[in-house]
Write an enzyme that holds these catalytic residues in place. Structure first.
Site, PDB file in Angstrom:
ATOM      1  N   LYS A   1       9.548  34.703 -34.739  1.00  0.00           N
ATOM      2  CA  LYS A   1       8.503  33.988 -35.375  1.00  0.00           C
ATOM      3  C   LYS A   1       7.806  33.088 -34.614  1.00  0.00           C
ATOM      4  CE  LYS A   1       7.155  31.945 -39.844  1.00  0.00           C
ATOM      5  NZ  LYS A   1       7.604  31.417 -40.966  1.00  0.00           N
TER       6      LYS A   1
ATOM      7  N   GLU B   1      11.575  37.742 -46.082  1.00  0.00           N
ATOM      8  CA  GLU B   1      11.860  36.833 -45.078  1.00  0.00           C
ATOM      9  C   GLU B   1      13.404  35.877 -45.602  1.00  0.00           C
ATOM     10  OE1 GLU B   1      10.141  32.782 -42.683  1.00  0.00           O
ATOM     11  OE2 GLU B   1       9.097  33.518 -44.574  1.00  0.00           O
TER      12      GLU B   1
ATOM     13  N   CYS C   1       5.956  35.936 -42.162  1.00  0.00           N
ATOM     14  CA  CYS C   1       5.466  34.993 -42.995  1.00  0.00           C
ATOM     15  C   CYS C   1       4.089  34.394 -42.377  1.00  0.00           C
ATOM     16  CB  CYS C   1       6.274  33.841 -43.429  1.00  0.00           C
ATOM     17  SG  CYS C   1       5.969  32.767 -44.999  1.00  0.00           S
TER      18      CYS C   1
END
Length: 290
Positions: free
Chosen positions: A116, A43, A153
Site C-alpha cells: 500500500k 482489506e 483502501c
C-alpha cells in the site's frame, strides 16, 4: 471475446482469526460456484481492523512473504478452485511492516505483491503507526484472466494510482478496503463519496472497478468503528452494476467482455489524447515545478 466474471464481497470480522479465515474461504467458494474467476476479498480480512488503536502487541499479527500461513492457505484455495485471488495480508519484512496484497493466479502461482502506497493517519485509522509506505510502486498482475491492477483502501482516493495502473496495462481495477464511520465526527458518512471517487476512476480509464469493504461494529480500546459495507462493481463508464447494503455479508458478481472494453477505450481515445509533457506538476508536492 474474453468474458470475465468478477466478484466483490464483504463480511464482518470477529476477534478470532481462525473464524475469519474460514468465513472468507466459504465466501470465496460461493463466488467461485457463481462463476467468478477473479474474486476480491476485503482489506486485512484475517483480523479485525487493528489500526483503530496504536498497540505494539498488534505487530505480532504480521507475517512474512511468501511463507505467511494466510497467503499459503488462500494460494492453495485459488489453485483448487481455478480462480485468480488477490490476498491481502499484514506483511513483515526485516524490520519493516507493510499493508500488502499478493495475487494468486488460477494455478496457485503467486505473481508478486503490492505494498500500500498511501497510508492514512487519523482517529480510528492509525495506519502510520503500523505500516511503512509501500516501495513496490503501483502493480499490475498478468493473470490467466487478464491484467489486474490492485490498490488498497486509501489508494482508491488518488486518481494517480488508478491512472498509473491503467498505463501499466490494467484491464480491471480492484480495491480491497476497510472503511466506515469517523470517530471524530459520528455525523459524517463518506460512503457515497467513497463510491463516487472510484466510479470516476472507472469512467476516466474506461475499465471496471471492483471494491470490497467490510461490515460490522468493531470496538477498540480507544474508539469504535462501524464499517459500512457498500461494496460494489462498476462497468467501464463508472455506472454502478452491483452494490451491497451496509450490513449484510454479501457476494456480488458481474461479467465483462475484456476485448469489447479494450475496443471501446481505443475508440474513445482517453489514452491516445493524453499530454504527459504537460503533467509535470503532478510530480510535485506543492504544485511548483523547479
Amino acid at each position: 471475446m474474453r468474458l470475465l466474471t468478477v466478484a466483490a464481497m464483504q463480511m464482518a470480522c470477529s476477534p478470532s482469526q481462525a473464524d475469519n479465515l474460514e468465513r472468507m474461504e466459504q465466501l470465496v467458494r460461493q463466488a467461485a460456484a457463481e462463476g467468478a474467476k477473479l474474486i476480491v476479498p476485503q482489506e486485512l480480512f484475517a483480523d479485525q481492523y487493528f489500526c483503530k488503536d496504536e498497540s505494539p502487541s498488534n505487530f505480532a499479527l504480521a507475517q512474512e512473504y511468501p511463507t505467511s500461513s494466510i497467503v499459503q492457505r488462500f494460494q492453495a484455495l485459488a489453485r483448487e478452485l481455478g480462480v485468480v485471488l488477490p490476498i491481502p495480508f499484514f506483511e513483515r519484512s526485516g524490520k519493516s511492516f507493510f499493508n500488502s496484497v499478493t495475487v494468486a493466479d488460477s494455478d496457485g502461482t503467486l505473481l508478486g505483491r503490492y505494498r500500500k502506497s498511501h497510508i492514512p493517519d487519523g482517529p480510528g485509522y492509525e495506519e502510520k503507526f503500523y505500516f511503512t509506505p509501500g516501495d513496490t510502486g503501483f502493480q499490475v498482475f498478468a493473470t490467466s484472466v487478464g491484467a489486474v491492477g490492485v490498490g488498497i483502501c486509501w489508494d482508491q482516493w488518488f486518481p494517480e494510482c488508478a491512472r498509473a495502473m491503467a498505463l501499466r496495462g490494467a484491464e480491471i481495477l480492484c480495491y480491497p478496503t476497510a472503511i466506515g464511520s469517523e470517530p471524530e465526527d459520528p455525523t459524517y458518512d463518506s460512503s457515497l463519496h467513497w463510491q463516487r471517487v472510484m466510479q470516476g476512476h472507472a469512467a476516466a480509464n474506461m475499465m471496471p472497478v471492483v471494491a470490497s469493504n467490510r461490515v460490522g461494529l468493531e470496538s477498540g480500546t480507544s474508539t469504535d468503528i462501524t464499517f459500512y459495507g457498500s461494496s460494489f462493481i462498476t462497468d467501464g463508464t463508472g455506472a454502478m452494476l452491483q452494490c451491497a447494503d451496509r450490513v449484510s455479508e454479501t457476494v456480488l458478481t458481474s461479467t465483462f467482455d475484456l476485448d469489447q472494453l479494450d475496443l471501446s477505450r481505443s475508440g474513445f481515445g482517453p489514452f491516445r489524447d493524453r499530454r504527459p509533457e504537460l503533467y509535470g506538476v503532478l510530480g510535485t508536492l506543492d504544485g511548483h515545478e523547479s
